[in-house]
Structure formats: C-alpha cells, structure tokens
Design an enzyme around this catalytic site. Structure first.
Site, mmCIF file in Angstrom:
data_model
loop_
_atom_site.group_PDB
_atom_site.id
_atom_site.type_symbol
_atom_site.label_atom_id
_atom_site.label_comp_id
_atom_site.label_asym_id
_atom_site.label_seq_id
_atom_site.Cartn_x
_atom_site.Cartn_y
_atom_site.Cartn_z
ATOM 1 N N MET A 22 -1.224 -12.575 -44.375
ATOM 2 C CA MET A 22 -1.895 -13.386 -43.348
ATOM 3 C C MET A 22 -0.849 -13.994 -42.412
ATOM 4 O O MET A 22 -0.572 -15.190 -42.443
ATOM 5 C CB MET A 22 -2.737 -14.470 -44.010
ATOM 6 C CG MET A 22 -3.723 -13.922 -45.037
ATOM 7 S SD MET A 22 -4.852 -15.182 -45.655
ATOM 8 C CE MET A 22 -3.708 -16.384 -46.328
ATOM 9 N N ASP A 23 -0.289 -13.163 -41.553
ATOM 10 C CA ASP A 23 0.850 -13.570 -40.740
ATOM 11 C C ASP A 23 0.406 -13.988 -39.342
ATOM 12 O O ASP A 23 -0.540 -13.430 -38.781
ATOM 13 C CB ASP A 23 1.834 -12.398 -40.636
ATOM 14 C CG ASP A 23 3.229 -12.855 -40.263
ATOM 15 O OD1 ASP A 23 3.522 -14.058 -40.390
ATOM 16 O OD2 ASP A 23 4.020 -12.007 -39.833
ATOM 17 N N GLY A 24 1.132 -14.962 -38.774
ATOM 18 C CA GLY A 24 0.918 -15.339 -37.381
ATOM 19 C C GLY A 24 0.178 -16.631 -37.169
ATOM 20 O O GLY A 24 -0.140 -16.971 -36.026
ATOM 21 N N THR B 299 -0.889 -8.587 -40.368
ATOM 22 C CA THR B 299 -1.210 -8.993 -39.007
ATOM 23 C C THR B 299 0.035 -9.446 -38.250
ATOM 24 O O THR B 299 1.128 -9.512 -38.800
ATOM 25 C CB THR B 299 -2.243 -10.136 -39.034
ATOM 26 O OG1 THR B 299 -1.721 -11.225 -39.808
ATOM 27 C CG2 THR B 299 -3.547 -9.664 -39.674
ATOM 28 N N SER B 300 -0.124 -9.709 -36.971
ATOM 29 C CA SER B 300 0.854 -10.337 -36.066
ATOM 30 C C SER B 300 1.939 -9.400 -35.556
ATOM 31 O O SER B 300 2.896 -9.841 -34.929
ATOM 32 C CB SER B 300 1.512 -11.569 -36.700
ATOM 33 O OG SER B 300 2.614 -11.222 -37.504
#
Length: 298
Positions: A72-74, A245-246
């Site tokens: 769960m990046d960003g 993500t990101s």
C-alpha cells in the site's frame, strides 16, 4: 522477536486481553474515526454493485487469484500532493484498505495480505510512526466486529517487539475473535519484513532442533515454510498476485519467500486512489499470465 500470533509455536506467549483496549488519544478525539459514509463497499447495495462489476469485467471467477498481497504505497505522497499531512494520507490509505477488503470478500478472493508498515518505515519521523501504529490499532478495533460477522478472519503478522503494547493487545483480540472464520483471511503486515520473517523462522527451527524436537536433516522447504508469518493461512500462505501502487517497481522486503512464484502488478496510482477499476485491472492482468512454475508446457 516474536510474531502475533504464533499459533504453530508451542513456546509462543498468547496474549488474551480481558477487555477491548482503549483507542489511542487521536482516535478518542474523533480524528481517526472512519465513518460509514467513508467506507465504500460495505453495504448490501455496494456489494451487489461490486459483484455486478466483476461479471461485467469479463473476468473468469474460477480463475481469480486465491491470495492477493498489496504493497500500500504512496499514502504520504498522495497527501503531500493535496497539501495534507502524512497522517491524513495514512488515514485515507486505511479507508481504502477497508474498501479493498470488502471487494475481495465479494469477489471470492480467499486471502488478502496488506503491507501496512515495514521494519524500514520505523525509521521515519517519530510522529508519523506513532500515527501509523495508532491508526493500525484503531482500524483493527473499529472493524473486528464487522469482519467477524462477515466471516472474515483478521490476523496481524510482524515483529511484535516493535509494536506498542496496545497494538499487540488489539491484534491478539482480533485473532481470537475471528480465528474460526474462513470466508476471507486478512493478514495485516505491521513492523514486518521478509528478511525478518525468514530469520525468525530459522530461530524457531534452531530452538526446536536444540530441544531435540527435530533433526537438522528434517528441515526442508516445507518445514521452514511452516514457521513463516503467513503459515496460519495454510495452503493460502503464498500470494498468487502481488500488487504494488505508486509507480515503484520493487518488492521492498515484502513476503520474500512467499512471493517466489507470485505474479506482479504495478500501477502508478497512489494507494488511496487504488479503487475498484484498478483492482479489476490487476485481476485481468493476472488472468492473462501463463503460470508455469518453472516447468515447460507440452
């Protein structure tokens, strides 16, 4: 170092809180409370719409990944782009995790592992780390009853020695309340790293060998895998699909052993913006892969 829970380890200390731990101060002030209107995909109508979206997508339900893992990046970059604080970004990320859990349940995904906080994240500014820990605790406590009613098991995996005591108690209570559920197994990786996971498994095996419970010659891939953090998921311990993500194109010390034969999907979307359409795109990409596991098709 210990994990929560270590159900396979007879030497693990079981935490059994007598009552629900109080929410952290920011939660009591209302700053972190996740209102029903903020959590898409939790009502009957939303579930029906999500199920219909899966049918319209052309995906084959029988060929969906059984276990999806998400990095769960960003969250902080999402907040910074909007003039918000990192804490606001993590709060938005927590809301989105609820949505993705709801979609996974409706679509028939059997296991979901979310990389909430890594060992390396603990080197961030103290205030941000404290917020991540407090928000993790509040997300667990605020959702455990709902997840239990929906047949969802909630488990926290990671280095318990790095977690606040209140978070450890909330994690133990969630595991106890949901351990018999089987519709969806949700694992929150908090204070987790893949290298730590393999080291702690080796330490457990070394202690078992020293105690005469097994011979070093008995240790093979299956035995080592049985001591990893995701082992409570049984045959679902290894993810079929890993989503990041990101726009970052690396694994960042996440499920290093378990992801040996996972399919990977990368997106430029920041985690708070990873919604139903992006999740369906990841699943379509997965179904387009030819998974040979090192073998040659005849």
């Amino acid at each position: 170092m210990t994990m929560i829970p270590l159900s396979h380890s007879p030497s693990a200390t079981s935490i059994r809180p007598s009552s629900t731990p109080p929410p952290p101060p920011a939660a009591r002030s209302g700053r972190w409370r996740l209102r029903t209107a903020d959590t898409a995909g939790v009502g009957a109508a939303d579930h029906a719409a999500a199920a219909e979206a899966l049918l319209r997508s052309g995906l084959r339900p029988e060929s969906l990944p059984r276990h999806v893992a998400v990095v769960m990046d960003g969250n902080s970059r999402w907040a910074r782009a909007r003039g918000l604080s990192p804490a606001d970004g993590h709060k938005a990320g927590g809301r989105n995790l609820e949505r993705v859990v709801a979609l996974s349940r409706v679509w028939g995904i059997r296991a979901l592992t979310a990389f909430v906080c890594s060992h390396e994240n603990l080197n961030r500014p103290k205030a941000e780390v404290e917020h991540m820990m407090g928000l993790s605790e509040w997300l667990i406590g605020d959702n455990v009853d709902k997840l239990s009613r929906q047949g969802i098991r909630l488990q926290v995996i990671g280095d318990a020695s790095k977690m606040p005591g209140s978070l450890r108690r909330a994690a133990a209570q969630a595991d106890e309340a949901t351990r018999h559920n089987s519709r969806l197994h949700v694992m929150l990786a908090i204070c987790y790293s893949g290298r730590w996971d393999m080291v702690q498994a080796c330490r457990e095996l070394a202690r078992a060998a020293r105690a005469g419970e097994l011979s070093p010659d008995d240790i093979d891939e299956r035995v080592l895998a049985s001591r990893l953090a995701t082992s409570a998921a049984g045959e679902l311990a290894c993810p079929d699909l890993v989503v990041r993500t990101s726009g970052e194109l690396r694994l960042s010390n996440f499920l290093l052993w378990q992801a040996a034969y996972s399919e990977f999907f990368y997106t430029d979307k920041m985690w708070p913006d990873f919604g139903e359409a992006e999740y369906l795109e990841a699943l379509r990409s997965y179904q387009s892969r030819d998974r040979r596991f090192g073998q040659t098709r005849v």
